[in-house]
Design an enzyme around this catalytic site. Sequence first.
Site, PDB file in Angstrom:
ATOM      1  N   CYS A  96       0.841  -1.202   0.000  1.00  0.00           N
ATOM      2  CA  CYS A  96       0.000   0.000   0.000  1.00  0.00           C
ATOM      3  C   CYS A  96       0.876   1.253   0.000  1.00  0.00           C
ATOM      4  O   CYS A  96       1.764   1.392   0.843  1.00  0.00           O
ATOM      5  CB  CYS A  96      -0.926   0.008   1.207  1.00  0.00           C
ATOM      6  SG  CYS A  96      -1.980   1.479   1.273  1.00  0.00           S
TER       7      CYS A  96
ATOM      8  N   ASN B 155       0.263  -7.546 -10.953  1.00  0.00           N
ATOM      9  CA  ASN B 155      -0.804  -6.607 -10.621  1.00  0.00           C
ATOM     10  C   ASN B 155      -0.466  -5.233 -11.175  1.00  0.00           C
ATOM     11  O   ASN B 155       0.696  -4.889 -11.325  1.00  0.00           O
ATOM     12  CB  ASN B 155      -0.961  -6.573  -9.087  1.00  0.00           C
ATOM     13  CG  ASN B 155      -2.004  -5.580  -8.598  1.00  0.00           C
ATOM     14  OD1 ASN B 155      -1.792  -4.878  -7.623  1.00  0.00           O
ATOM     15  ND2 ASN B 155      -3.139  -5.520  -9.258  1.00  0.00           N
ATOM     16  N   GLY B 156      -1.509  -4.460 -11.478  1.00  0.00           N
ATOM     17  CA  GLY B 156      -1.324  -3.091 -11.942  1.00  0.00           C
ATOM     18  C   GLY B 156      -1.785  -2.895 -13.374  1.00  0.00           C
ATOM     19  O   GLY B 156      -1.244  -3.522 -14.290  1.00  0.00           O
TER      20      GLY B 156
ATOM     21  N   GLY C  21      -7.586  -4.844 -10.096  1.00  0.00           N
ATOM     22  CA  GLY C  21      -8.033  -3.910  -9.081  1.00  0.00           C
ATOM     23  C   GLY C  21      -9.233  -3.104  -9.516  1.00  0.00           C
ATOM     24  O   GLY C  21     -10.353  -3.602  -9.599  1.00  0.00           O
ATOM     25  N   ARG C  22      -8.999  -1.834  -9.829  1.00  0.00           N
ATOM     26  CA  ARG C  22     -10.089  -0.893 -10.061  1.00  0.00           C
ATOM     27  C   ARG C  22     -11.028  -1.305 -11.188  1.00  0.00           C
ATOM     28  O   ARG C  22     -12.210  -0.930 -11.179  1.00  0.00           O
ATOM     29  CB  ARG C  22      -9.493   0.491 -10.344  1.00  0.00           C
ATOM     30  CG  ARG C  22      -8.889   1.140  -9.104  1.00  0.00           C
ATOM     31  CD  ARG C  22      -8.018   2.327  -9.436  1.00  0.00           C
ATOM     32  NE  ARG C  22      -6.722   1.925  -9.994  1.00  0.00           N
ATOM     33  CZ  ARG C  22      -5.767   2.766 -10.338  1.00  0.00           C
ATOM     34  NH1 ARG C  22      -5.957   4.067 -10.189  1.00  0.00           N
ATOM     35  NH2 ARG C  22      -4.624   2.330 -10.823  1.00  0.00           N
TER      36      ARG C  22
END
Length: 331
Positions: free
Chosen positions: A101, A202-203, A226-227
């Site tokens: 984070c 990720n990303g 994620g989003r």
Amino acid sequence: MGPYAFSRNETPVFLAPMSGVTDAPFRKQVMKFGAETTITEMVAGDDLRNGNQDSENRIVVGHYPGIHTVQLVGREAEALRYGAERARHAGADIIDINMGCPSRRVTGGLSGSALMRDPAHAQTLIEAVIDGAQGLPVTLKMRLGWDRDEMTAVELALRAQDVGVELIAVHGRTRQDFYDGEADWAAIRPVVDAVDLPVIANGDIVCLESAKEALKLSGAAGVMVGRAATGRPWFIAQLQASLNGREYNTPGLGLQIESLAEQARDSVELYGQRVGMKVVRKHIVEALEGWRNDFDVSLSAEMRKSVLTSQSPDDLVSTLNGFMAEGQVAA
């Protein structure tokens, strides 16, 4: 250990933990649409030890099939050990540790991605979680490093592997990148090459094409979304099916509305009426955007306001169904 996809030689797709997004009501919908595993919002070990009710809400597992992972964050070993014990008693199947984070609130407390600046201390925290997990699998989520001069992902991954972590997810940015620019999937490959564990990329993974490119450049065993999943709880299962050559029927608008309504009802039950509807609003916003793109549904500013200011799940459903019945929404 899970996810089950590994035992089927499938490329898995994970839902990334996101504060204010991946709560129990949303995770329930993600699993109902076919995802095999979800991860909670990050939970501070200190808050669990102090009996914080919001943190207790975050580790709610839910009574529905699937692999349930609780993600912990913290700086102090005893708090994380307690957090792991509490997650285990709450029904977690896997415990994940957040060392990625980038928020100032988290790194200011020397937690999250700040721990990548101190791999030795990070290792002691991992050991504490493994001790508290009492045999449950423990996984780790991190970034490439603190900044481009401190790319410590490989060192931390090796330490994590040595003490018993079973899977690692790497966001292709440093802490100082926050969410700016583009994720550097190729920079994840040194971690993949260094360890004998599954590594998840990720990303910026928002569609089938970006998932394939992330896998190609990183060499990772799977991807984490994620989003792009906000307001689209079926997307995780859909992407995994597509990556593995299986068909997946995207739910129609009616089923999507039913899912959103159930999520709103669960949110109200968990948080209370006012907070519950507020929490689910970000999913409503993204759902409306998805309907515009996928179903050519176009709400006027007035209609949109009516939907977003719904005071209850029943109000939300009746408003949407009213628009549909009057032909104001293209089904």
